[in-house]
Design an enzyme around this catalytic site. Sequence first.
Site, PDB file in Angstrom:
ATOM      1  N   ASN A  91       2.314  -6.338   6.391  1.00 26.73           N
ATOM      2  CA  ASN A  91       1.115  -7.070   6.009  1.00 26.73           C
ATOM      3  C   ASN A  91       1.240  -7.578   4.568  1.00 26.73           C
ATOM      4  OD1 ASN A  91      -1.456  -8.067   5.486  1.00 26.73           O
ATOM      5  ND2 ASN A  91      -2.533  -6.320   6.282  1.00 26.73           N
ATOM      6  N   THR A  92       1.313  -6.646   3.610  1.00 31.35           N
ATOM      7  CA  THR A  92       1.314  -7.036   2.195  1.00 31.35           C
ATOM      8  C   THR A  92       2.489  -7.937   1.843  1.00 31.35           C
ATOM      9  OG1 THR A  92       0.299  -4.902   1.745  1.00 31.35           O
ATOM     10  CG2 THR A  92       1.108  -6.109  -0.151  1.00 31.35           C
ATOM     11  N   ALA A 118       5.758  -0.783   7.239  1.00 31.39           N
ATOM     12  CA  ALA A 118       5.448  -0.593   5.811  1.00 31.39           C
ATOM     13  C   ALA A 118       6.683  -0.602   4.922  1.00 31.39           C
ATOM     14  CB  ALA A 118       4.672   0.693   5.565  1.00 31.39           C
ATOM     15  N   GLY A 119       6.520  -1.208   3.761  1.00 32.32           N
ATOM     16  CA  GLY A 119       7.550  -1.180   2.731  1.00 32.32           C
ATOM     17  C   GLY A 119       8.323  -2.467   2.555  1.00 32.32           C
ATOM     18  N   LYS A 146      -2.698   1.384  16.719  1.00 29.32           N
ATOM     19  CA  LYS A 146      -1.773   1.838  15.678  1.00 29.32           C
ATOM     20  C   LYS A 146      -2.420   3.048  15.018  1.00 29.32           C
ATOM     21  CE  LYS A 146      -0.184   0.891  11.042  1.00 29.32           C
ATOM     22  NZ  LYS A 146       0.097  -0.063   9.974  1.00 29.32           N
TER      23      LYS A 146
END
Lengths: 65, 260
Positions: free
Chosen positions: B211-212, B189-190, B102
């Site tokens: 992830n988050t 992301a996001g 990545k």
Amino acid sequence: MEIIVNGEPKAITPMSVLELLASLDIDPRRVAVELNLDILPKGDYETTRLSGGDRLEIVHFVGGG
Amino acid sequence: MSNTTDKLVIAGREFSSRLMVGTGKYASNEQMVRAIEASGAEIITVAVRRVNITDRTKESLLDFIDTKKYTLLPNTAGCYTADDAVRTCRLAREAGMSDMVKLEVLGDENTLFPDNEELLKAARILVKEGFTVLPYTSDDPIVCKKLEEIGCAAVMPLGAPIGSGLGIRNPYNIRIILDTVKVPVIVDAGVGTASDAAIAMELGVDGVLMNTGIAGAKDPIAMAEAMNLAVRAGRLAYRAGRIPKKLYATASSPIEGMIG
């Protein structure tokens, strides 16, 4: 002699990369090594002797996204 | 319409799950393992960092991850130049014995938006060196087209800034990217909650990486399962074909045969 390992100076006696990893308690299968900006293949750890001033990066996988 | 025949194919490799998850920010390695299992993901991202040579007491990530079960996707998180990203990828290939990476090259610490100039430069080098490159990129169709032309195996436009949880901020750009490139499009992301993942999948993207959104939830294992279901639901809804949006009502029950 002195080498730089992960940005930190380290005094060592003449040894191979494999011996250095063993002395640092690092499993060679779990890391990758860059010697003076070039990737050092795992098969070369045993035969590669360290020289004064060598710069080593020893990395592994950590959690990330 | 079953999900079993609907595979995600990246560079000739087939995956059943369209959700990719990260391994960062978990309270413990045990929690991470359980969350990954609940997510159903087959591809998991990892970062490449210096080994702590003065303190060897810390556990190794790979003690917890079954590398026969999961495909590791090393990232270049934290790299701000093409040179650093390329170096990191070479180290990752040596550490992981796989050429899939990545690629992310950041431009700014506050937004963590990609530096697309450096990204394209790094991608060219890595593709030439035989890497399977999955680049994290802006939701910019032109950059995505260039990444495809370079030979990247997928493009991974952001839904919103990394870790922001703002969801899919520009669904129209994501749709244009889908029309622009033939390689898989993975929203990276996001994503903040399950509906964000479903919205991404309903647009027709090939996968979602997060992830988050999982690791930062109050209950990461429950959120991992929610994301698993949302990605599958969104994919099924996309393939099923939604009804057109209309301003006025259309009765669901027949008009004929009413009493009175």
